[in-house]
Design an enzyme around this catalytic site. Structure first.
Site, PDB file in Angstrom:
ATOM      1  N   GLN A 342       0.817  -1.210   0.000  1.00 18.69           N
ATOM      2  CA  GLN A 342       0.000   0.000   0.000  1.00 18.69           C
ATOM      3  C   GLN A 342       0.852   1.261   0.000  1.00 18.69           C
ATOM      4  O   GLN A 342       0.446   2.284  -0.538  1.00 18.69           O
ATOM      5  CB  GLN A 342      -0.932  -0.021   1.216  1.00 18.69           C
ATOM      6  N   GLU A 606       1.249   6.008  14.144  1.00 20.45           N
ATOM      7  CA  GLU A 606      -0.097   5.447  14.052  1.00 20.45           C
ATOM      8  C   GLU A 606      -0.841   5.405  15.386  1.00 20.45           C
ATOM      9  O   GLU A 606      -0.256   5.084  16.429  1.00 20.45           O
ATOM     10  CB  GLU A 606      -0.025   4.004  13.529  1.00 20.45           C
ATOM     11  N   GLU A 628      -1.996   6.004  10.431  1.00 25.51           N
ATOM     12  CA  GLU A 628      -3.392   5.648  10.660  1.00 25.51           C
ATOM     13  C   GLU A 628      -3.867   6.384  11.891  1.00 25.51           C
ATOM     14  O   GLU A 628      -3.157   6.423  12.912  1.00 25.51           O
ATOM     15  CB  GLU A 628      -3.565   4.146  10.859  1.00 25.51           C
TER      16      GLU A 628
END
Length: 730
Positions: A342, A606, A628
């Site tokens: 990703q 994250e 994230e």
């Protein structure tokens, strides 16, 4: 880390306990009966059943049964014999060496069970090994004079060991076999969790050790075990599958000094091909002739691929998703195939060609990098790295001496440090280092630092009851095998003074159960010195809050010094594992930068509960950012910054006048409450000197919303439009 599902819970093979009660001597058995046992870790095998002494279910808690179980190579079946006095030993388990064989309730009765218990010096925790004809042993308890015994000479798995009157039976007779490969001549003491291979060793011996380590580490995501597998210069015909907390590295000055004919690879078989949780491992300083022409490194965060030479192709996924790797100072002769990766950062590397993309692929200082084309495909390409220093590494020189090589600072560079021959840098003799081994105290480590020593942390988990203070310019702190430090009682794990040239590399800083205000500080608050010609650098330094246990830390890393280089860091508030919850593993902010001209390559942050990154210093540069947002805000009210919904992934403070960032991604997955909204991912002052290039936001599966990419521009990412791209701001 990107995942739609939780990891399947697969305990490390229930391990069996083992042997029978043995011995035949009494409490005051003379030292003359003591027999020499392996210095390192060993299996203990019941003679009558062929099964191994085992800590039940790989447990480490007080009261864990010691049983016999089919031998499986796990650390729950590995034991250390540590001398006490008069020939007696305590028998420690490798999963937690503070836990030892213990006769329950200090009993002297027949059939009293044996368990693991925190060692306190009790006579019921000490055993006399008595060698028998044929090289087996029986073990006599110091308190009772009775022998370790397998009840009724059972051959069944999970039979709990006991003590019993010594009778000379096979149920009280045990083989003891070292699990360690004897180190090559001249190898320094690098602790119990480092294995050094020499090309003179047999293929079966080398492969057997590699397989044993992988067997215990493949699924061991949050265990305490750490391993470094080091190859002396030469050629090896082996297949090295790299699991959790495992470093596989060459000991040459060039990666071409060590050749692996086979593979050095990371797979995701344990998670059905999904590599989104393939963390905490590394491959470094090796050349590989891959079987079939292609090697695989299917990983996500905290899995560096450094100083590698692949004489073929390299695949970066395993069929399922992969989520965020890092490559530096490496050469791939063939093609790099990113597949389902990703996002990825490659720095100062080269390859024949590159194929594949997903959301955010960043190339800095690479040879044959794809042209900048964000977002179609999402390639961000920067021709040169403005300022770099490669990670220090352990090597063996031509005379067989162990040294640490510290690569030189480079500016405006492209490609590897070693392609044209010996790299520039400095070699430090190993005797300049305090070699930190399991059991070392913070006081001893600080004393070594104060005496002018550098530090080499061998693989292990180190609890700190005082902050480690790195005050001397040019100090090197190098960790092997993902060595971890845990600050106890709410302290800061490490303070680095505002001095030139400190290098911190290869450490995992794991938050303790008592909240730390800061896990690591670089430079004191208000630091003003400049270090342009010899900056502090951080390489593969990772932070974790929760996952292995409850952890708490308000801030993970605060950088007050100027000119610092960050070279691959993952700052992670855990979203799965142990101690996870909005009110459990609490953590406000991952990174705070107050220094001037700080440069970050490969910054992964994250799940923190407020701003993930706060940048207050001028002149900052970030090349690749992956984020994230927290998965678990229970509702919008719990995650609101004043009148603004949510917090920023990356905030540049209003006072900043110069800042540059390339290739940034932020994702949301508000799985506790999908109605939660983040107003924006990135925040920055509207100033011509503050420039962001190539940004992406993603709502993973449409679970939650990021309303804007930066300030009030771009987006949204939500259930209707998962991905939003923005090429430039302003």
């Amino acid at each position: 880390m990107r995942t739609r599902s939780r990891p399947r819970v697969t305990p490390l093979l229930a391990l069996g306990g083992l042997l029978a009660t043995l011995v035949t001597t009494a409490v005051s058995a003379p030292a003359a009966q003591a027999a020499a046992l392996p210095d390192g870790w060993a299996t203990v095998t019941a003679k009558h059943s062929g099964k191994c002494a085992d800590a039940a279910a790989a447990g480490t808690a007080d009261g864990t049964a010691v049983q016999q179980y089919a031998c499986n190579g796990s650390t729950a079946q590995q034991w250390q014999f540590q001398a006490t006095s008069d020939g007696y030993v305590r028998v420690n388990n490798r999963n937690d060496a503070s836990k030892s064989w213990d006769v329950t309730d200090v009993s002297t009765a027949d059939a009293a069970p044996v368990q693991l218990w925190s060692y306190s010096g009790g006579a019921n925790q000490q055993w006399l090994p008595v060698e028998e004809a044929g090289g087996t042993y029986h073990f006599v308890n110091r308190n009772s004079g009775k022998c370790l015994d397998v009840p009724s000479a059972s051959t069944a798995d999970s039979t709990r060991l006991q003590q019993y009157t010594c009778n000379g039976s096979a149920a009280q007779s045990f083989g003891v076999d070292s699990t360690d490969i004897p180190p090559p001549a001249g190898t320094p003491d690098l602790g119990p969790n480092v294995t050094v291979f020499d090309p003179s060793m047999t293929k079966s011996a080398v492969q057997g050790k590699i397989d044993q380590v992988f067997g215990q580490q493949e699924e061991n995501q949050f265990g305490p075990q750490r391993q470094a597998l080091l190859f002396k210069p030469g050629s090896y015909d082996v297949d090295a599958n790299v699991g959790f907390y495992t470093q596989v590295a060459g000991l040459g000055l060039s990666p071409d000094d060590v050749t692996i004919n086979g593979a050095v690879h990371a797979e995701a078989d344990w998670f059905q091909g999904n590599a989104t949780q393939n963390f905490w491992r590394s491959a470094e300083n090796l050349s590989v002739n891959p079987t079939g022409g292609t090697d695989r490194w299917a990983v996500s965060q905290a899995a560096p691929y450094r100083r590698m030479h692949v004489r073929g192709n390299l695949q970066l996924d395993d069929g399922g998703w992969s989520s965020g790797g890092f490559m530096a100072d490496s050469k791939i002769d063939g093609q790099v195939r990113s597949g389902s990766q990703q996002q990825w950062l490659s720095r100062n590397s080269q390859w024949g060609s590159w194929t594949g993309s997903n959301w955010n692929m960043v190339f800095v200082g690479d040879v044959n990098a794809p042209a900048n084309s964000f977002p179609n495909p999402p390639y961000t390409t920067v021709a040169q790295s403005p300022v770099t220093r490669e990670k220090p590494f352990l090597y063996v020189d031509g005379a067989g001496a162990y040294k640490v090589f510290v690569p030189a600072l480079r500016t405006n560079s492209q490609g590897t440090t070693w392609a044209s021959g010996t790299p520039a840098g400095q070699s430090l003799p190993l005797d300049q280092f305090f070699v930190v081994k399991p059991g070392a105290t913070a006081a001893a480590i600080n004393a070594a630092l104060a005496a002018g020593k550098d530090l080499l942390f061998t693989p292990g988990v180190y609890h700190l009851n005082q902050t480690l203070n790195v005050n001397r310019a040019n100090t090197v702190v190098l960790g092997l095998g993902l060595a971890a430090v845990i600050p106890d009682n709410g302290i800061t794990a490490m303070n680095v003074a505002d001095v030139d040239g400190v290098k911190i590399a290869g450490l995992l800083i794991d938050a303790g159960t008592t909240n730390s205000q800061t896990l690591m500080q670089v430079g004191q608050p208000g630091a003003t010195a400049r270090h342009t010609g010899n900056p502090i650098s951080l390489h593969d330094v990772f932070f974790r809050i929760g996952g292995a246990a409850v952890g708490k830390a308000t801030q993970s890393l605060v950088v007050n010094s100027s000119d610092v280089i960050g070279d691959h860091m993952w700052l992670w508030r855990g979203d799965h594992g142990t101690g996870i919850g909005w009110n459990s593993n609490t953590a406000d902010t991952g990174l705070v930068v107050n220094g001037t001209d700080v440069t970050m390559y490969g910054l992964f942050v994250e799940h923190y509960q407020k701003h993930q990154v706060i940048w207050n210093g001028n002149g900052g540069r970030t090349y690749f950012f992956q984020n994230e947002m927290p998965y678990d805000p229970p509702n919008q009210a719990a995650w609101t910054n004043g009148s603004t919904r949510g917090y920023d992934a990356y905030k540049v403070s209003p006072s900043v006048t110069t800042h540059q960032a390339w290739g940034l991604g932020s994702y949301c997955y508000f799985n506790v409450n999908p109605s939660v909204v983040a107003e924006r991912a990135f925040e920055a002052p509207d100033n011509a000197g503050v420039r962001f290039r190539n940004m992406v936001t993603v709502s993973l599966g449409g679970t939650g919303t990021i309303n804007h990419v930066i300030n009030n521009t771009g987006g949204p990412s939500n259930s209707g439009s998962n991905v939003a791209n923005l090429v430039a701001y302003p």
